[in-house]
Design a protein around this motif. Structure first.
Motif, PDB file in Angstrom:
ATOM      1  N   GLY A 104      12.840   0.023   3.789  1.00  0.00           N
ATOM      2  CA  GLY A 104      13.077   0.202   5.218  1.00  0.00           C
ATOM      3  C   GLY A 104      11.837  -0.032   6.054  1.00  0.00           C
ATOM      4  O   GLY A 104      11.902  -0.630   7.133  1.00  0.00           O
ATOM      5  N   SER A 105      10.682   0.415   5.580  1.00  0.00           N
ATOM      6  CA  SER A 105       9.458   0.231   6.362  1.00  0.00           C
ATOM      7  C   SER A 105       9.055  -1.237   6.431  1.00  0.00           C
ATOM      8  O   SER A 105       8.570  -1.702   7.464  1.00  0.00           O
ATOM      9  N   VAL A 106       9.270  -1.976   5.361  1.00  0.00           N
ATOM     10  CA  VAL A 106       8.953  -3.406   5.384  1.00  0.00           C
ATOM     11  C   VAL A 106       9.873  -4.136   6.357  1.00  0.00           C
ATOM     12  O   VAL A 106       9.420  -4.919   7.205  1.00  0.00           O
ATOM     13  N   LEU A 107      11.169  -3.863   6.243  1.00  0.00           N
ATOM     14  CA  LEU A 107      12.126  -4.524   7.138  1.00  0.00           C
ATOM     15  C   LEU A 107      11.906  -4.118   8.597  1.00  0.00           C
ATOM     16  O   LEU A 107      11.987  -4.962   9.500  1.00  0.00           O
ATOM     17  N   ASP A 108      11.585  -2.845   8.832  1.00  0.00           N
ATOM     18  CA  ASP A 108      11.355  -2.385  10.194  1.00  0.00           C
ATOM     19  C   ASP A 108      10.089  -2.993  10.777  1.00  0.00           C
ATOM     20  O   ASP A 108      10.055  -3.342  11.965  1.00  0.00           O
ATOM     21  N   LEU A 140       7.966   8.336  10.340  1.00  0.00           N
ATOM     22  CA  LEU A 140       9.347   8.473   9.869  1.00  0.00           C
ATOM     23  C   LEU A 140       9.519   7.913   8.463  1.00  0.00           C
ATOM     24  O   LEU A 140      10.459   8.270   7.753  1.00  0.00           O
ATOM     25  N   PHE A 141       8.624   7.019   8.072  1.00  0.00           N
ATOM     26  CA  PHE A 141       8.655   6.468   6.710  1.00  0.00           C
ATOM     27  C   PHE A 141       7.625   7.153   5.813  1.00  0.00           C
ATOM     28  O   PHE A 141       7.871   7.377   4.631  1.00  0.00           O
ATOM     29  N   VAL A 152      14.869   8.119  -2.127  1.00  0.00           N
ATOM     30  CA  VAL A 152      14.148   8.254  -0.858  1.00  0.00           C
ATOM     31  C   VAL A 152      12.923   7.342  -0.850  1.00  0.00           C
ATOM     32  O   VAL A 152      12.646   6.661   0.148  1.00  0.00           O
ATOM     33  N   CYS A 153      12.191   7.311  -1.946  1.00  0.00           N
ATOM     34  CA  CYS A 153      11.020   6.420  -2.033  1.00  0.00           C
ATOM     35  C   CYS A 153      11.417   4.960  -1.852  1.00  0.00           C
ATOM     36  O   CYS A 153      10.786   4.225  -1.093  1.00  0.00           O
ATOM     37  N   ILE A 154      12.449   4.541  -2.534  1.00  0.00           N
ATOM     38  CA  ILE A 154      12.888   3.146  -2.460  1.00  0.00           C
ATOM     39  C   ILE A 154      13.372   2.798  -1.062  1.00  0.00           C
ATOM     40  O   ILE A 154      12.996   1.755  -0.503  1.00  0.00           O
ATOM     41  N   VAL A 204       0.838  -1.201   0.000  1.00  0.00           N
ATOM     42  CA  VAL A 204       0.000   0.000   0.000  1.00  0.00           C
ATOM     43  C   VAL A 204       0.872   1.250   0.000  1.00  0.00           C
ATOM     44  O   VAL A 204       0.916   1.985  -0.986  1.00  0.00           O
ATOM     45  N   PHE A 205       1.546   1.521   1.103  1.00  0.00           N
ATOM     46  CA  PHE A 205       2.420   2.689   1.198  1.00  0.00           C
ATOM     47  C   PHE A 205       3.364   2.478   2.369  1.00  0.00           C
ATOM     48  O   PHE A 205       2.960   1.931   3.394  1.00  0.00           O
ATOM     49  N   PRO A 206       4.609   2.926   2.246  1.00  0.00           N
ATOM     50  CA  PRO A 206       5.571   2.703   3.332  1.00  0.00           C
ATOM     51  C   PRO A 206       5.150   3.395   4.623  1.00  0.00           C
ATOM     52  O   PRO A 206       4.746   4.550   4.623  1.00  0.00           O
TER      53      PRO A 206
END
Length: 109
Positions: free
Chosen positions: A97-101, A31-32, A90-92, A14-16
């Motif tokens: 980062g949001s998935v891993l976090d 933060l993401f 930044v998008c990538i 959906v979105f980070p």
């Protein structure tokens, strides 16, 4: 389904950062969300300005309706610059980062 997997899927599809809301980590999700939203907005604005310019040139007759010439015009527009490259990066980074976090947060809950 585990909450961390659900959060990672929401962030990925959906979105980070939105997956962090599922984990009740809204501040961390922002933060993401904020940088990704700003970068995506910049990329969208740049794309729409270029598209408007090309449509105006086609309608005025300055640019013929030839796909190869339009592609050449897009390449010569100079949209491949450090600012757009940084926005794409930044998008990538926010997306990955949001998935891993989200996965990491789920494992350490």
């Amino acid at each position: 389904m585990k909450a961390s997997i659900k959060a990672a899927l929401i962030s990925a599809l959906v979105f980070p950062g939105l997956g962090h809301l599922v984990l009740r980590r809204g501040a961390r999700g922002l933060l993401f969300i904020v940088p990704a939203l700003l970068a995506a907005g910049y990329l969208l604005r740049t794309t729409l300005v270029l598209a408007d310019t090309i449509v105006t040139e086609i309608n005025s007759g300055k640019l013929p309706l030839d796909p190869l010439l339009i592609v050449e015009r897009v390449h010569s527009a100079g949209v491949d610059n450090p600012a757009t490259n940084l926005a794409a990066l930044v998008c990538i980074v926010c997306w990955v980062g949001s998935v891993l976090d989200a996965l990491w947060l789920g494992r350490h809950r």
